[in-house]
Design a protein around this motif. Structure first.
Motif, PDB file in Angstrom:
ATOM      1  N   LYS A  16       0.808  -1.221   0.000  1.00  0.00           N
ATOM      2  CA  LYS A  16       0.000   0.000   0.000  1.00  0.00           C
ATOM      3  C   LYS A  16       0.845   1.277   0.000  1.00  0.00           C
ATOM      4  O   LYS A  16       0.576   2.193  -0.782  1.00  0.00           O
ATOM      5  N   SER A  35      -0.962  10.384   9.788  1.00  0.00           N
ATOM      6  CA  SER A  35      -1.656   9.915  10.993  1.00  0.00           C
ATOM      7  C   SER A  35      -0.847  10.170  12.259  1.00  0.00           C
ATOM      8  O   SER A  35       0.373  10.319  12.208  1.00  0.00           O
ATOM      9  N   ARG A  39       2.644   4.181  18.373  1.00  0.00           N
ATOM     10  CA  ARG A  39       3.683   3.172  18.098  1.00  0.00           C
ATOM     11  C   ARG A  39       5.054   3.849  18.019  1.00  0.00           C
ATOM     12  O   ARG A  39       5.152   5.006  17.606  1.00  0.00           O
ATOM     13  N   ARG A  42       9.797   2.941  13.454  1.00  0.00           N
ATOM     14  CA  ARG A  42      10.698   1.889  12.955  1.00  0.00           C
ATOM     15  C   ARG A  42      11.942   2.570  12.399  1.00  0.00           C
ATOM     16  O   ARG A  42      11.905   3.775  12.094  1.00  0.00           O
ATOM     17  N   TYR A  51       4.556   9.348  10.244  1.00  0.00           N
ATOM     18  CA  TYR A  51       3.514   9.522  11.262  1.00  0.00           C
ATOM     19  C   TYR A  51       3.891  10.729  12.101  1.00  0.00           C
ATOM     20  O   TYR A  51       5.038  11.166  12.090  1.00  0.00           O
ATOM     21  N   GLU A  70     -11.057  10.188  13.012  1.00  0.00           N
ATOM     22  CA  GLU A  70     -11.271   8.764  13.298  1.00  0.00           C
ATOM     23  C   GLU A  70     -10.049   8.290  14.050  1.00  0.00           C
ATOM     24  O   GLU A  70      -8.976   8.844  13.908  1.00  0.00           O
ATOM     25  N   LYS A  79      -3.834   4.491  16.502  1.00  0.00           N
ATOM     26  CA  LYS A  79      -3.610   5.160  15.209  1.00  0.00           C
ATOM     27  C   LYS A  79      -4.793   6.082  14.999  1.00  0.00           C
ATOM     28  O   LYS A  79      -5.934   5.679  15.260  1.00  0.00           O
ATOM     29  N   GLY A  80      -4.552   7.281  14.497  1.00  0.00           N
ATOM     30  CA  GLY A  80      -5.685   8.170  14.284  1.00  0.00           C
ATOM     31  C   GLY A  80      -5.391   9.280  13.292  1.00  0.00           C
ATOM     32  O   GLY A  80      -4.244   9.684  13.086  1.00  0.00           O
ATOM     33  N   ASP A 101      -6.959   1.754   8.538  1.00  0.00           N
ATOM     34  CA  ASP A 101      -7.438   0.371   8.559  1.00  0.00           C
ATOM     35  C   ASP A 101      -8.969   0.326   8.441  1.00  0.00           C
ATOM     36  O   ASP A 101      -9.633   1.366   8.359  1.00  0.00           O
TER      37      ASP A 101
HETATM   38  P1  5GP Z   1       1.911   0.326  10.368  1.00  0.00           P
HETATM   39  O1  5GP Z   1       2.057   0.232  11.858  1.00  0.00           O
HETATM   40  O2  5GP Z   1       2.475  -0.874   9.648  1.00  0.00           O
HETATM   41  O3  5GP Z   1       2.435   1.630   9.847  1.00  0.00           O
HETATM   42  O4  5GP Z   1       0.348   0.363  10.055  1.00  0.00           O
HETATM   43  C1  5GP Z   1      -0.455  -0.678  10.481  1.00  0.00           C
HETATM   44  C2  5GP Z   1      -1.912  -0.389  10.148  1.00  0.00           C
HETATM   45  O5  5GP Z   1      -2.354   0.830  10.767  1.00  0.00           O
HETATM   46  C3  5GP Z   1      -2.225  -0.231   8.668  1.00  0.00           C
HETATM   47  O6  5GP Z   1      -3.313  -1.085   8.353  1.00  0.00           O
HETATM   48  C4  5GP Z   1      -2.628   1.203   8.529  1.00  0.00           C
HETATM   49  O7  5GP Z   1      -3.596   1.397   7.522  1.00  0.00           O
HETATM   50  C5  5GP Z   1      -3.221   1.495   9.883  1.00  0.00           C
HETATM   51  N1  5GP Z   1      -3.249   2.924  10.133  1.00  0.00           N
HETATM   52  C6  5GP Z   1      -2.276   3.849   9.902  1.00  0.00           C
HETATM   53  N2  5GP Z   1      -2.674   5.072  10.244  1.00  0.00           N
HETATM   54  C7  5GP Z   1      -3.952   4.947  10.682  1.00  0.00           C
HETATM   55  C8  5GP Z   1      -4.934   5.875  11.155  1.00  0.00           C
HETATM   56  O8  5GP Z   1      -4.725   7.082  11.250  1.00  0.00           O
HETATM   57  N3  5GP Z   1      -6.139   5.371  11.523  1.00  0.00           N
HETATM   58  C9  5GP Z   1      -6.443   4.040  11.436  1.00  0.00           C
HETATM   59  N4  5GP Z   1      -7.661   3.650  11.794  1.00  0.00           N
HETATM   60  N5  5GP Z   1      -5.546   3.134  10.988  1.00  0.00           N
HETATM   61  C10 5GP Z   1      -4.327   3.585  10.618  1.00  0.00           C
END
Ligand code: 5GP
Length: 206
Positions: A16, A35, A39, A42, A51, A70, A79-80, A101
């Motif tokens: 993605k 977002s 977390r 990395r 982020y 959201e 995550k938001g 997500d």
């Molecule tokens: P990662 O930790 O690998 O960056 O992301 C893991 C998941 O968190 C992914 O499915 C991503 O779409 C979701 N994610 C990232 N930012 C947000 C957010 O702001 N809100 C929500 N609901 N999910 C998020």
């Protein structure tokens, strides 16, 4: 009417982020929302780029202050999407892209029924696992957890308007751009963005 809200969701390993990067390079009018997350970054992740990295307490404070458009708990981390990353842009007529997500997508759909939602699938389970492994960043345990989470995430693909299969990267990029282009050509969007033209074309007949 303001801009169009696009949501792109996918399981980890579907490619993605690379797809979204390619789409933004070809369509710079899209505003990508960064977002907030509790977390830890990395290796290689930059605060404010990948982020906004904040503590769990700070995140909870933002929830209490109703700062989020959201938000969800995703694999144990908050995550938001901040209201500030979405509402002013849409009001100014800019199109906004959210990489979130399925839980977040549900919340956004309830608020903005004409949001355009896309789910990206990998071409096979074997390829998904291969992509998760070749990242080389995560331990076996983390990979197993991500694979299980990916399957859970994919169960929700039916809730989305469009599904893109990321087998050939360029094709999937074209598919995403085609969805965005077609969405912008919808009647309501076109009438709103070309109000003066429409008034001129359909206006007074004297
Ligand atoms: P990662 O930790 O690998 O960056 O992301 C893991 C998941 O968190 C992914 O499915 C991503 O779409 C979701 N994610 C990232 N930012 C947000 C957010 O702001 N809100 C929500 N609901 N999910 C998020």
């Amino acid at each position: 009417m303001g801009g169009t809200l696009f949501i792109v969701a996918a399981p980890s390993g579907a490619g993605k982020s690379s797809l979204v990067r390619a789409v933004l390079a070809r369509d710079p009018t899209l505003s990508l929302s960064i977002s907030f997350t509790s977390r830890a970054p990395r290796p290689g992740e930059i605060d404010g780029v990948h982020y906004h990295f904040v503590s769990a307490q700070a995140f909870e404070g933002m929830v209490a202050a109703d700062d989020f458009f959201e938000h969800a708990l995703v694999m144990g981390d908050y995550k938001g999407t901040a209201r500030q990353s979405v509402e002013p842009q849409l009001a100014q007529g800019r199109d906004v892209l959210l990489e979130i997500d399925w839980q977040g997508a549900r919340q956004v759909r309830a608020k903005v029924p004409d949001a355009v939602t896309v789910f990206i699938l990998p071409p096979s389970l074997a390829e998904l696992e291969r992509r998760l492994r070749t990242r080389g960043q995560d331990s076996e345990e983390v990979i197993r957890r991500r694979l299980a989470a990916a399957r859970g995430e994919m169960e929700h693909c039916r809730e989305f308007d469009y599904i893109v299969i990321n087998e050939v990267f360029e094709r999937a990029t074209d598919d995403l751009l085609a969805i965005f282009t077609a969405s912008r050509l919808r009647r309501e969007a076109q009438l709103a963005h070309n109000a003066a033209l429409v008034a001129d074309l359909l206006g007074s007949h004297d």
